[in-house]
Motif scaffolding. Structure first.
Motif, PDB file in Angstrom:
ATOM      1  N   LEU A 106     -40.505  52.262   1.790  1.00  0.00           N
ATOM      2  CA  LEU A 106     -40.054  51.350   2.837  1.00  0.00           C
ATOM      3  C   LEU A 106     -40.821  51.521   4.141  1.00  0.00           C
ATOM      4  CD1 LEU A 106     -36.208  51.538   2.289  1.00  0.00           C
ATOM      5  CD2 LEU A 106     -37.745  49.705   1.635  1.00  0.00           C
ATOM      6  N   TRP A 126     -38.069  46.427  -7.583  1.00  0.00           N
ATOM      7  CA  TRP A 126     -36.764  47.066  -7.446  1.00  0.00           C
ATOM      8  C   TRP A 126     -35.870  46.725  -8.627  1.00  0.00           C
ATOM      9  CZ3 TRP A 126     -35.485  50.165  -3.251  1.00  0.00           C
ATOM     10  CH2 TRP A 126     -36.347  50.115  -2.150  1.00  0.00           C
ATOM     11  N   VAL A 155     -33.714  56.693  -4.520  1.00  0.00           N
ATOM     12  CA  VAL A 155     -33.461  55.257  -4.641  1.00  0.00           C
ATOM     13  C   VAL A 155     -32.669  54.995  -5.923  1.00  0.00           C
ATOM     14  CG1 VAL A 155     -34.533  52.994  -4.882  1.00  0.00           C
ATOM     15  CG2 VAL A 155     -35.539  54.688  -3.351  1.00  0.00           C
ATOM     16  N   THR A 209     -30.860  52.129  -8.321  1.00  0.00           N
ATOM     17  CA  THR A 209     -31.038  50.695  -8.545  1.00  0.00           C
ATOM     18  C   THR A 209     -30.136  50.085  -9.606  1.00  0.00           C
ATOM     19  OG1 THR A 209     -32.768  51.085 -10.183  1.00  0.00           O
ATOM     20  CG2 THR A 209     -33.466  50.837  -7.872  1.00  0.00           C
ATOM     21  N   VAL A 222     -24.896  52.464  -8.841  1.00  0.00           N
ATOM     22  CA  VAL A 222     -24.626  52.025  -7.470  1.00  0.00           C
ATOM     23  C   VAL A 222     -23.123  51.874  -7.250  1.00  0.00           C
ATOM     24  CG1 VAL A 222     -24.899  50.122  -5.839  1.00  0.00           C
ATOM     25  CG2 VAL A 222     -26.865  50.925  -7.148  1.00  0.00           C
ATOM     26  N   PHE A 250     -36.940  46.500   8.522  1.00  0.00           N
ATOM     27  CA  PHE A 250     -37.119  47.643   7.636  1.00  0.00           C
ATOM     28  C   PHE A 250     -38.389  48.417   7.954  1.00  0.00           C
ATOM     29  CE2 PHE A 250     -34.125  45.204   5.064  1.00  0.00           C
ATOM     30  CZ  PHE A 250     -33.262  46.201   4.679  1.00  0.00           C
ATOM     31  N   LYS A 267     -29.700  43.481   0.756  1.00  0.00           N
ATOM     32  CA  LYS A 267     -30.427  44.007  -0.393  1.00  0.00           C
ATOM     33  C   LYS A 267     -30.213  45.505  -0.560  1.00  0.00           C
ATOM     34  CE  LYS A 267     -32.492  40.124  -1.513  1.00  0.00           C
ATOM     35  NZ  LYS A 267     -32.009  39.226  -0.453  1.00  0.00           N
ATOM     36  N   MET A 268     -30.019  46.193   0.556  1.00  0.00           N
ATOM     37  CA  MET A 268     -29.853  47.643   0.494  1.00  0.00           C
ATOM     38  C   MET A 268     -28.693  48.053   1.394  1.00  0.00           C
ATOM     39  SD  MET A 268     -33.653  49.249   0.403  1.00  0.00           S
ATOM     40  CE  MET A 268     -33.830  49.135   2.169  1.00  0.00           C
ATOM     41  N   GLN A 287     -30.425  55.959  -1.259  1.00  0.00           N
ATOM     42  CA  GLN A 287     -30.541  54.546  -0.931  1.00  0.00           C
ATOM     43  C   GLN A 287     -30.011  53.716  -2.100  1.00  0.00           C
ATOM     44  OE1 GLN A 287     -31.867  52.889   2.120  1.00  0.00           O
ATOM     45  NE2 GLN A 287     -30.402  51.634   1.004  1.00  0.00           N
ATOM     46  N   LEU A 288     -28.856  53.087  -1.894  1.00  0.00           N
ATOM     47  CA  LEU A 288     -28.270  52.218  -2.915  1.00  0.00           C
ATOM     48  C   LEU A 288     -28.860  50.821  -2.760  1.00  0.00           C
ATOM     49  CD1 LEU A 288     -24.524  53.332  -2.629  1.00  0.00           C
ATOM     50  CD2 LEU A 288     -26.335  54.283  -4.076  1.00  0.00           C
ATOM     51  N   VAL A 289     -29.534  50.339  -3.801  1.00  0.00           N
ATOM     52  CA  VAL A 289     -30.212  49.046  -3.737  1.00  0.00           C
ATOM     53  C   VAL A 289     -29.312  47.993  -4.377  1.00  0.00           C
ATOM     54  CG1 VAL A 289     -32.334  47.787  -4.199  1.00  0.00           C
ATOM     55  CG2 VAL A 289     -32.408  50.266  -3.893  1.00  0.00           C
ATOM     56  N   LEU A 308     -37.043  41.941   0.806  1.00  0.00           N
ATOM     57  CA  LEU A 308     -36.380  42.537   1.964  1.00  0.00           C
ATOM     58  C   LEU A 308     -36.507  41.678   3.217  1.00  0.00           C
ATOM     59  CD1 LEU A 308     -37.305  46.297   1.465  1.00  0.00           C
ATOM     60  CD2 LEU A 308     -35.158  45.153   0.969  1.00  0.00           C
TER      61      LEU A 308
END
Length: 405
Positions: free
Chosen positions: A14, A29, A49, A51, A56, A182, A293-294, A318-320, A394
């Motif tokens: 990112l 992603w 990350v 995904t 999640v 971002f 998105k995140m 980081q939960l996507v 993003l």
């Protein structure tokens, strides 16, 4: 795989502006090789990350995962992003990053503002506003649905609900764009934008303290002054979060919904012919390509193992959401927009203790905006190349020119 990753070869970076803005990079992603991958946050920090949908969803509800960063982590991150030292306290005391007991205390104060009854009472105002904006459009000319429709709806509703005066509303969008990025913000633009936001909120709080009104800021000021449930820094921080979330999220929700329907004419016809089902359609539009998105970064309060990968204590997660909502293991044909989709537990508004309190209001604003425009202008069509104005993973739609007739 267990233990730590090789952080010299991250899969999701990112901090790279090309990765953030490139459509093909963003699509990776949704096709991540495993539920947990090595990544790098916008400030350069290592991040785990996540995904896949089930991972999640479970981490949203996992009490071993905290929104509250380890001591100093959040402050250091904000300093790296360029937040001025004198403003750090306002951005380090938000409801989004509080310890659980403080989060519950502050969250209880705002849930009433977004209750089902409150949202229902706001519907006539949203409908009148949509009609007024449609009245102002030139049917024969080109109209930008972002600037002329999505933005004024989202801005007016949240500002009237909170009690933000008209004079600040357009300026807030400019401040917002400097902050919600971002990539590393421009050091010449970010500090004055943040000062503008904080100074405005402090002035509004002072004005409502001197002369209360029928708005949420007045209610929160009264609570702050008469109880010990909210101190002054928390009050300023809470108003900042509410304005920002209500303005940005809804504006992008409306804009993305219009874009995705205009480039899927079969789905557009279903929405136009069955306006009574638009709420269901909005849920699908949020799943397919929603504005969030995140999620905000989380941190492991203790070691957590997911699919053989161990996230260590204090590891940043980081939960996507955008990837989870398109996970083929949970959704049939996830890259197909289907506004009749019934089985749709999408995660666009998060889950668990941090489920978005404004979810019902955002859904109502988007539903009304769609139904009102399609009823008035059923032949509306996109007036630009979809690849030119369409979203990147993003980056949302910032301009949406259309022909109304």
């Amino acid at each position: 795989m267990t233990g730590t990753f090789d952080w010299t070869d991250v899969e999701f970076d990112l901090s790279d502006v090309n990765f953030v803005t490139d459509r093909e990079a963003g699509e990776r992603w949704t096709g991540a090789p495993r539920p947990v991958c090595p990544g790098r946050f916008s400030d350069g920090a290592d991040v785990y990350v996540v995904t896949r949908y089930e991972a999640v969803r479970s981490l949203f509800a996992d009490r071993r995962v905290s929104n509250h960063p380890p001591e100093g982590v959040h402050l250091d991150s904000m300093r790296r992003r360029g937040v001025p030292e004198e403003l750090l306290k306002y951005f380090d005391s938000t409801i989004m990053t509080m310890v659980p007991e403080d989060h519950r205390r502050v969250r209880s104060l705002i849930d009433r503002a977004f209750s089902v009854r409150r949202v229902k009472s706001l519907r006539p105002r949203i409908e009148r506003l949509a009609d007024q904006l449609l009245d102002q459009m030139d049917p024969e000319g080109e109209t930008d649905l972002v600037a002329g429709y999505a933005h004024p709806i989202s801005t007016t509703v949240i500002c009237e609900l909170l009690g933000v005066d008209d004079e600040y509303r357009d300026q807030w969008l400019k401040w917002s764009e400097a902050f919600t990025t971002f990539v590393r913000p421009d050091p010449e633009i970010l500090p004055p934008a943040l000062h503008g936001m904080v100074d405005t909120v402090i002035r509004l709080i002072g004005a409502r303290r001197a002369q209360p009104g029928d708005d949420l800021i007045s209610d929160l000021v009264q609570i702050s002054d008469e109880t010990e449930k909210l101190d002054e820094v928390e009050l300023v921080a809470l108003v900042l979060v509410l304005v920002q979330a209500g303005l940005d999220t809804v504006r992008h929700s409306i804009s993305l919904s219009f874009f995705n329907l205009l480039v899927h004419p079969d789905q557009l016809e279903l929405v136009k012919s069955h306006p009574e089902n638009t709420v269901q359609a909005v849920r699908e539009l949020m799943r397919y390509s929603g504005p969030i998105k995140m999620a905000l970064p989380r941190f492991a309060a203790e070691p957590i193992e997911i699919d053989g990968v161990t996230i260590p204590k204090d590891g940043q997660i980081q939960l996507v959401v955008g990837a989870a909502n398109n996970d083929p293991e949970r959704f049939t044909d996830p890259r197909v927009l289907d506004v009749t989709r019934a089985d749709n537990p999408q995660l666009s508004f998060a889950a668990g203790d941090h489920f978005c309190p404004g979810a019902s209001l955002a859904t109502a604003e988007t539903e009304i905006a769609l139904n009102k425009l399609f009823a008035r202008y059923p032949d509306v069509r996109l007036a630009a190349d979809p690849d030119e104005v369409g979203p990147r993973f993003l980056k949302a739609v910032t301009r949406l020119p259309v022909q109304l007739v």
